[in-house]
Design a protein around this motif. Structure first.
Motif, PDB file in Angstrom:
ATOM      1  N   THR A   1       1.898  93.166  38.802  1.00  0.00           N
ATOM      2  CA  THR A   1       1.172  93.627  40.001  1.00  0.00           C
ATOM      3  C   THR A   1       0.205  92.590  40.557  1.00  0.00           C
ATOM      4  OG1 THR A   1      -0.684  94.606  38.794  1.00  0.00           O
ATOM      5  CG2 THR A   1       1.265  96.004  39.137  1.00  0.00           C
ATOM      6  N   GLY A   2      -0.118  91.566  39.748  1.00  0.00           N
ATOM      7  CA  GLY A   2      -1.077  90.559  40.210  1.00  0.00           C
ATOM      8  C   GLY A   2      -2.508  90.864  39.833  1.00  0.00           C
TER       9      GLY A   2
ATOM     10  N   GLN B   1      -7.319  89.910  42.899  1.00  0.00           N
ATOM     11  CA  GLN B   1      -5.895  89.782  42.604  1.00  0.00           C
ATOM     12  C   GLN B   1      -5.576  88.331  42.267  1.00  0.00           C
ATOM     13  OE1 GLN B   1      -3.052  90.323  45.822  1.00  0.00           O
ATOM     14  NE2 GLN B   1      -1.647  91.319  44.401  1.00  0.00           N
ATOM     15  N   VAL B   2      -4.681  88.136  41.313  1.00  0.00           N
ATOM     16  CA  VAL B   2      -4.200  86.799  40.981  1.00  0.00           C
ATOM     17  C   VAL B   2      -3.031  86.507  41.914  1.00  0.00           C
ATOM     18  CG1 VAL B   2      -3.232  85.318  39.195  1.00  0.00           C
ATOM     19  CG2 VAL B   2      -4.865  87.092  38.565  1.00  0.00           C
ATOM     20  N   GLN B   3      -3.113  85.377  42.603  1.00  0.00           N
ATOM     21  CA  GLN B   3      -2.063  84.982  43.532  1.00  0.00           C
ATOM     22  C   GLN B   3      -1.607  83.565  43.226  1.00  0.00           C
ATOM     23  OE1 GLN B   3      -3.775  85.306  47.448  1.00  0.00           O
ATOM     24  NE2 GLN B   3      -3.706  87.543  47.442  1.00  0.00           N
TER      25      GLN B   3
ATOM     26  N   THR C   1       1.077  84.031  47.778  1.00  0.00           N
ATOM     27  CA  THR C   1       2.088  85.020  47.437  1.00  0.00           C
ATOM     28  C   THR C   1       1.755  85.666  46.090  1.00  0.00           C
ATOM     29  OG1 THR C   1       3.474  83.365  46.331  1.00  0.00           O
ATOM     30  CG2 THR C   1       3.894  83.770  48.681  1.00  0.00           C
ATOM     31  N   ALA C   2       2.453  86.736  45.793  1.00  0.00           N
ATOM     32  CA  ALA C   2       2.238  87.423  44.516  1.00  0.00           C
ATOM     33  C   ALA C   2       2.535  86.475  43.358  1.00  0.00           C
ATOM     34  CB  ALA C   2       3.156  88.637  44.433  1.00  0.00           C
TER      35      ALA C   2
ATOM     36  N   ALA D   1       3.980  82.865  35.436  1.00  0.00           N
ATOM     37  CA  ALA D   1       2.617  82.384  35.662  1.00  0.00           C
ATOM     38  C   ALA D   1       1.608  83.347  35.039  1.00  0.00           C
ATOM     39  CB  ALA D   1       2.351  82.215  37.152  1.00  0.00           C
ATOM     40  N   GLY D   2       1.891  84.646  35.105  1.00  0.00           N
ATOM     41  CA  GLY D   2       1.021  85.637  34.475  1.00  0.00           C
ATOM     42  C   GLY D   2       0.971  85.486  32.971  1.00  0.00           C
TER      43      GLY D   2
END
Length: 144
Positions: A83-84, A95-97, A102-103, A108-109
């Motif tokens: 979900t970011g 939010q992590v972008q 972009t999401a 990357a998460g």
């Protein structure tokens, strides 16, 4: 070098930098949606997320410290990678972008979470207030 005025505790301490605000050179606004999330919000979100992990660990694993870390990492990987944002990020409006806005991608998460669990990378940041966990994962934590 100019010194920024004091903001609220959520916006973090004044910064000394060649740019007027964190994220300016990355094309991010000074405040509001899309601006770089400041230290107060980041710490608040981390405390919420760690508290949730500790509560789950307490209920199911008698508060085992290894379980705390594993639960924290698993929830970060799942929520941020899909979900970011984690629960704490959502509560504090972040939010992590990806760097292009972009999401965030699941890989990357995962990278970001593993580096956060090492503790040191988030403590070292650049003039855009991006820790090494964000720089290596090519992500940015922004306000939404």
């Amino acid at each position: 070098m100019e010194r920024k005025d004091f903001g609220s505790w959520l916006e973090g301490p004044p910064q000394l930098s060649n740019q007027e605000w964190p994220g300016k050179r990355l094309g991010r606004p000074e405040s509001g949606p899309g601006s770089v999330a400041r230290i107060g919000r980041r710490v608040g979100a981390l405390l919420v997320d760690w508290g949730i992990a500790m509560l789950i660990s307490l209920i199911f694993f008698k508060g085992d410290t290894t379980a705390n870390l594993v639960i924290f990492a698993a929830t970060q990987m799942l929520f941020v990678g899909v979900t970011g944002h984690s629960i704490g990020h959502r509560i504090f409006g972040m939010q992590v972008q990806g760097m292009d806005g972009t999401a965030v991608k699941p890989l990357a998460g995962i990278i970001r979470t593993l580096l956060i669990c090492l503790v040191v990378p988030p403590l070292l940041s650049d003039s855009d207030q991006r820790g090494y966990h964000d720089r290596l994962g090519k992500t940015i934590l922004v306000r939404i």
